[in-house]
Write a protein that holds these residues in place. Structure first.
Motif, PDB file in Angstrom:
ATOM      1  N   LEU A  23     -23.242 -29.654  13.796  1.00  8.96           N
ATOM      2  CA  LEU A  23     -23.957 -28.482  13.301  1.00  8.96           C
ATOM      3  C   LEU A  23     -23.940 -28.401  11.782  1.00  8.96           C
ATOM      4  O   LEU A  23     -24.984 -28.182  11.148  1.00  8.96           O
ATOM      5  N   ASP A  24     -22.779 -28.562  11.212  1.00 12.67           N
ATOM      6  CA  ASP A  24     -22.621 -28.318   9.786  1.00 12.67           C
ATOM      7  C   ASP A  24     -22.882 -29.571   8.945  1.00 12.67           C
ATOM      8  O   ASP A  24     -23.644 -29.538   7.985  1.00 12.67           O
ATOM      9  N   ARG A  31     -31.484 -27.052  11.392  1.00  6.71           N
ATOM     10  CA  ARG A  31     -32.651 -27.281  12.253  1.00  6.71           C
ATOM     11  C   ARG A  31     -32.847 -26.124  13.223  1.00  6.71           C
ATOM     12  O   ARG A  31     -33.982 -25.712  13.498  1.00  6.71           O
ATOM     13  N   LEU A  32     -31.766 -25.600  13.760  1.00  6.34           N
ATOM     14  CA  LEU A  32     -31.869 -24.449  14.656  1.00  6.34           C
ATOM     15  C   LEU A  32     -32.353 -23.211  13.893  1.00  6.34           C
ATOM     16  O   LEU A  32     -33.221 -22.466  14.370  1.00  6.34           O
ATOM     17  N   ALA A  33     -31.799 -22.996  12.697  1.00  5.50           N
ATOM     18  CA  ALA A  33     -32.228 -21.855  11.891  1.00  5.50           C
ATOM     19  C   ALA A  33     -33.677 -22.019  11.447  1.00  5.50           C
ATOM     20  O   ALA A  33     -34.432 -21.036  11.396  1.00  5.50           O
ATOM     21  N   CYS A 116     -24.817 -16.067   4.295  1.00  4.34           N
ATOM     22  CA  CYS A 116     -25.660 -15.991   5.491  1.00  4.34           C
ATOM     23  C   CYS A 116     -26.911 -16.844   5.287  1.00  4.34           C
ATOM     24  O   CYS A 116     -27.294 -17.135   4.144  1.00  4.34           O
ATOM     25  N   PRO A 117     -27.580 -17.227   6.367  1.00  2.00           N
ATOM     26  CA  PRO A 117     -28.850 -17.948   6.199  1.00  2.00           C
ATOM     27  C   PRO A 117     -29.838 -17.226   5.297  1.00  2.00           C
ATOM     28  O   PRO A 117     -30.518 -17.851   4.484  1.00  2.00           O
ATOM     29  N   GLY A 193     -31.042 -13.642  10.989  1.00  2.00           N
ATOM     30  CA  GLY A 193     -30.785 -14.434   9.796  1.00  2.00           C
ATOM     31  C   GLY A 193     -29.403 -14.240   9.217  1.00  2.00           C
ATOM     32  O   GLY A 193     -29.127 -14.647   8.086  1.00  2.00           O
ATOM     33  N   ALA A 194     -28.500 -13.630   9.990  1.00  2.08           N
ATOM     34  CA  ALA A 194     -27.173 -13.285   9.477  1.00  2.08           C
ATOM     35  C   ALA A 194     -26.148 -14.394   9.650  1.00  2.08           C
ATOM     36  O   ALA A 194     -25.134 -14.408   8.938  1.00  2.08           O
ATOM     37  N   HIS A 195     -26.378 -15.315  10.594  1.00  2.00           N
ATOM     38  CA  HIS A 195     -25.381 -16.345  10.868  1.00  2.00           C
ATOM     39  C   HIS A 195     -26.029 -17.627  11.374  1.00  2.00           C
ATOM     40  O   HIS A 195     -27.114 -17.597  11.965  1.00  2.00           O
ATOM     41  N   PHE A 196     -25.313 -18.728  11.146  1.00  2.00           N
ATOM     42  CA  PHE A 196     -25.625 -19.992  11.801  1.00  2.00           C
ATOM     43  C   PHE A 196     -24.817 -20.081  13.093  1.00  2.00           C
ATOM     44  O   PHE A 196     -23.816 -19.379  13.277  1.00  2.00           O
ATOM     45  N   LEU A 197     -25.226 -20.983  13.981  1.00  2.00           N
ATOM     46  CA  LEU A 197     -24.515 -21.170  15.241  1.00  2.00           C
ATOM     47  C   LEU A 197     -23.066 -21.574  15.004  1.00  2.00           C
ATOM     48  O   LEU A 197     -22.162 -21.131  15.728  1.00  2.00           O
ATOM     49  N   SER A 198     -22.812 -22.397  13.994  1.00  2.00           N
ATOM     50  CA  SER A 198     -21.437 -22.838  13.722  1.00  2.00           C
ATOM     51  C   SER A 198     -20.527 -21.661  13.388  1.00  2.00           C
ATOM     52  O   SER A 198     -19.329 -21.683  13.710  1.00  2.00           O
TER      53      SER A 198
END
Length: 226
Positions: A23-24, A31-33, A116-117, A193-198
């Motif tokens: 992920l990181d 890519r997910l974001a 955050c993203p 848009g506050a967080h990534f999956l990781s």
């Protein structure tokens, strides 16, 4: 270490490290974001949506608060009801594990300063993107890692160990409660848009190991006998 608990310690760690690498380091987070951002029209259009912000974000906080109060009420009842007395240790453990998980996540947010993203130029913000492994323990005022809102759900993975004490046959269902609640909170924040999956995976790991360490420390004599 008690043999029956050893795999609870060992198994999640390599999975977390592999997921973090993918992920990181390898960019799956981005890519997910990117996909979510494109789905919303190249803007965080759901950031202030009624469902995600009012119901799941604000309402979720109220739900977690209500669950904690319910836990406290059940704990208090162990001094009032003879039939509840046998649950005192477990309810005390559950309250302590949940609160400790929330405090650890909040404390880490204060020292990691990971963005955050929505803060990154890639998604309309002002900052250059940096992976967690590069940005951790930086300086600034942002507080996006670990995922605070998701911790309100994932902290309840402690129910798994509570059921392990009293109703072992229910432990997987209890674990599912914490996982599903954390996933619901985490995904809603990703779409805002506050967080990534990781961020969410690390939050789950923190809550899991906090619950596990608390359980083994408080009930070390019982687990040794088992």
């Amino acid at each position: 270490m008690n043999r029956s608990l050893s795999y609870h310690w060992v198994m999640p760690l390599p999975l977390l490290l592999i997921a973090t690498y993918l992920l990181d380091v390898q960019g799956l987070d981005l890519r997910l974001a990117d996909a979510i951002y494109a789905f919303e029209g190249n803007s965080w259009n759901l950031q202030d949506s009624w469902l995600l912000e009012t119901v799941i974000h604000k309402g979720g906080r109220m739900l977690v608060g209500a669950l904690i109060l319910l836990n406290l009420g059940a704990l208090a009842s162990t001094w009032l009801s003879q039939s509840m007395r046998s649950y005192r240790a477990g309810l005390g453990y559950l309250f302590g594990a949940v609160i400790t998980s929330l405090l650890i996540v909040s404390g880490l947010k204060d020292i990691t300063h990971i963005s955050c993203p929505w803060d990154f130029q890639r998604y309309g913000g002002e900052q250059f993107y940096a992976p967690i492994v590069n940005a951790i323990f930086g300086s600034g005022t942002v507080r996006c890692f670990p995922a605070g809102h998701a911790s309100g759900g994932y902290a309840w993975v402690a129910l798994y160990f509570f059921c392990r004490l009293y109703k072992p046959q229910w432990r997987m269902a209890a674990l599912s409660v914490g996982l599903l609640l954390g996933m619901a909170f985490g995904l809603s924040q990703q779409f805002r848009g506050a967080h990534f999956l990781s961020h969410d995976l690390w939050t789950l790991a923190i809550c899991w190991y906090t619950a596990l360490a608390s359980y083994q420390w408080l009930f070390r004599h019982r687990t040794a006998a088992a």
